[in-house]
Design an enzyme around this catalytic site. Structure first.
Site, PDB file in Angstrom:
ATOM      1  N   LYS A   1       0.847  -1.221   0.094  1.00 50.84           N
ATOM      2  CA  LYS A   1       0.091  -0.066  -0.033  1.00 50.84           C
ATOM      3  C   LYS A   1       0.956   1.308  -0.024  1.00 50.84           C
ATOM      4  O   LYS A   1       1.469   1.361   1.004  1.00 50.84           O
ATOM      5  CB  LYS A   1      -0.914  -0.007   1.137  1.00 50.84           C
ATOM      6  CG  LYS A   1      -1.923   1.315   1.228  1.00 50.84           C
ATOM      7  CD  LYS A   1      -2.789   1.400   2.569  1.00 50.84           C
ATOM      8  CE  LYS A   1      -3.423   2.745   2.397  1.00 50.84           C
ATOM      9  NZ  LYS A   1      -2.514   4.064   2.516  1.00 50.84           N
TER      10      LYS A   1
ATOM     11  N   GLU B   1       5.380  -0.568  13.963  1.00 46.11           N
ATOM     12  CA  GLU B   1       6.386   0.537  14.649  1.00 46.11           C
ATOM     13  C   GLU B   1       5.783   1.759  14.512  1.00 46.11           C
ATOM     14  O   GLU B   1       5.274   2.406  13.540  1.00 46.11           O
ATOM     15  CB  GLU B   1       7.537   0.575  13.508  1.00 46.11           C
ATOM     16  CG  GLU B   1       8.651   1.518  14.256  1.00 46.11           C
ATOM     17  CD  GLU B   1       9.674   2.176  13.095  1.00 46.11           C
ATOM     18  OE1 GLU B   1       9.574   3.438  13.311  1.00 46.11           O
ATOM     19  OE2 GLU B   1      10.058   1.623  12.384  1.00 46.11           O
TER      20      GLU B   1
ATOM     21  N   CYS C   1      12.050   8.467  13.215  1.00 42.60           N
ATOM     22  CA  CYS C   1      11.571   7.306  14.305  1.00 42.60           C
ATOM     23  C   CYS C   1      12.821   7.423  15.181  1.00 42.60           C
ATOM     24  O   CYS C   1      12.166   7.037  16.563  1.00 42.60           O
ATOM     25  CB  CYS C   1      11.115   6.004  13.849  1.00 42.60           C
ATOM     26  SG  CYS C   1      12.225   5.266  12.737  1.00 42.60           S
TER      27      CYS C   1
END
Length: 525
Positions: free
Chosen positions: A184, A265, A302
């Site tokens: 996606k 995550e 992140c």
């Protein structure tokens, strides 16, 4: 490479069934051609059926064939690296040089997983030979290997639009495991996604694989993501993004008639603990290094070090002044998307309202979606009273927690939720305190760093990019490093099989020459 804006479902180019969209250049706040097709449930079903049709032949490929396929993807990424970086920069506002580095990292990950496949250790082939004379009951021959779980859906990340997106580590590790992938694409960088998708699709063709090994879909809302998680032929999901989004997918997957794993995550502040001796000897150096790492990628990594904790004492002011100087010198820069920028500004207000004091600010925003660097400070006692202060602010902001003493430091450490990483800055005189802090951190993260910073991270066999909730939904696995392949595998035991029917990894003569554990002894024979 010509962009068509089509969905890539197997070997087919599929036009829009649910409207179209254009990429946004966040630096100029203007749309970029061409329009990109949006699909829906029908396209997901088409991709999933193709992936299921491809599964048996793909996961039965030889190790050499699968490794060669991964190498072809790496070569394809290398071939378009400059063009890909240019297009991705338009869609994200990130520097071209940084994105060329991402492309190189993406190609490297595919080559690393090709090596993992060739070695064959991921199979964890294990043999317990027959013992026909054993008393009181004979033992049959037992052989075990790990195989792919089936087709998987991968949600592309927004913040690393190449190395953790379509051609990222999730795709590389899933394909290495033998899982067909339905990707996606993230709507923040549709052109970059199409380019990477075309490289993978070409490698599928050049390798003579079933077309369903890879598809790329895109949608305008939540429906297409929900359809991927719901589809009965999809056997696993990966997601990188917000806790809200990740947990919505996780909960949905558990409500299926046949629940499937969702590897998320989500959120992390990657706390840095500066212990007293290190603070006294090199506080300014630590502060400058922390702020420099925090500001990389406009604070949208992140692994951004977002919170620094230090006991107030010698070196504290030097550390703080170094951080202030670095932040004040930083120009405001374009953030990835309007949504990320809006959330960043809202979270800055949250910090202030919770009692954090703004002690430095970078240059004023010039563009609509620029992120202004910020530095806050707060007393440790306030953090213990208001746990929201230790929640993530995604963007170029950091928080210094001024700690009273060791007891308060340990208390705050225990208050943190799960993290992707945690760092200790220490000198030898800090070892005793570090030993008391270490077990607290081990319970809260998958990676502990000494005398460096949480970002960047190596992609290696020992890399761990994971941790307890809310950093991830399953702390047993990593999304970065060679062991990321384990997310997409499950064990199968073959009892009493004739050699002719055994899979390659378990045949008596070990034709692939892979590492195996035979009667409790490791060998490649």
């Amino acid at each position: 490479m010509k962009l068509t804006g089509h969905l890539l479902i197997g070997a087919e180019e599929v036009a829009a069934s649910a409207g179209s969209m254009k990429a946004l250049n966040p630096a100029t706040n203007s749309e970029i051609e061409p329009p990109f097709a949006l699909g829906g449930i029908a396209e997901v079903d088409r991709a999933a059926k193709l992936a299921d049709d491809a599964f048996d032949s793909y996961h039965d490929t030889s190790l050499a064939e699968r490794a060669a396929f991964l190498d072809r993807i790496a070569a394809g990424i290398d071939a378009i690296a400059q063009e890909l970086a240019q297009r991705t920069s338009l869609e994200t506002g990130l520097p071209v040089a940084q994105l060329e580095g991402e492309a190189a990292k993406a190609a490297t990950q595919f080559r690393q997983f090709a090596a993992v496949v060739r070695q064959g250790r991921f199979r964890q082939a294990t043999i317990d030979s027959a013992q026909p004379e054993r008393q009181p009951r004979a033992r049959m021959d037992h052989r075990m290997q790990k195989i792919a779980i089936g087709p998987v859906a991968i949600f592309g990340a927004s913040n690393f639009p190449i190395s953790y997106s379509v051609a990222g580590g999730d795709t590389a590790s899933a394909l290495a495991a033998g899982c067909p992938v339905i990707l996606k694409a993230h709507n923040a960088h549709p052109g970059a996604s199409e380019m990477q998708g075309r490289v993978i699709r070409q490698a599928v063709k050049d390798s003579g694989l079933h077309e369903g090994v890879f598809s790329l879909v895109r949608g305008g809302g939540n429906d297409i993501g929900e359809a991927l998680v719901d589809h009965p032929l999809v056997k696993g999901v990966t997601f990188t993004g917000s806790e809200v989004g990740g947990m919505a997918l996780f909960r949905r997957a558990q409500q299926r008639p046949d629940p499937i794993p969702v590897f998320t995550e989500m959120t992390s502040v990657n706390p840095t603990f500066v212990l007293p001796a290190a603070l006294a000897s090199r506080g300014g150096e630590i502060g400058d290094g922390f702020a420099e790492r925090m500001l990389v990628t406009v604070g949208q990594a992140c692994l951004k070090p977002a919170i620094l904790l230090a006991i107030h004492g010698q070196g504290y002011e030097e550390m703080k002044q170094a951080m202030r100087a670095r932040v004040q010198a930083m120009h405001a820069r374009t953030m990835l998307t309007p949504g990320i920028n809006t959330a960043y500004r809202r979270n800055l207000e949250r910090l202030s309202n919770a009692g954090a004091e703004r002690i430095a600010a970078g240059g004023d925003p010039q563009g609509v979606w620029d992120g202004q660097a910020m530095l806050f400070e707060v007393d440790g006692a306030r953090v213990l009273e208001s746990p929201s202060l230790s929640e993530e602010v995604f963007g170029p902001a950091a928080l210094i927690i001024r700690v009273k003493d060791e007891a308060q430091l340990l208390a705050i450490a225990k208050q943190f939720g799960g993290q992707l990483s945690a760092t200790m800055q220490i000198d030898p005189d800090d070892y005793a305190m570090a030993a008391r802090l270490l077990p607290i951190l081990e319970r809260r993260t998958g990676r502990i760093v000494i005398n460096a910073f949480s970002h960047p991270q190596e992609v290696s066999y020992a890399s761990i990019h994971g941790g307890p909730f809310p950093a991830t939904s399953d702390s047993r696995f990593t999304s970065v490093g060679m062991s990321a392949i384990e997310r997409f595998l499950r064990p199968v035991c073959y009892q009493g099989f004739p050699d002719k029917l055994l899979p390659e990894a378990l045949k008596h003569e070990n034709p692939a020459g892979i590492w195996r554990l035979t009667d409790e002894e490791p060998s490649t024979a």
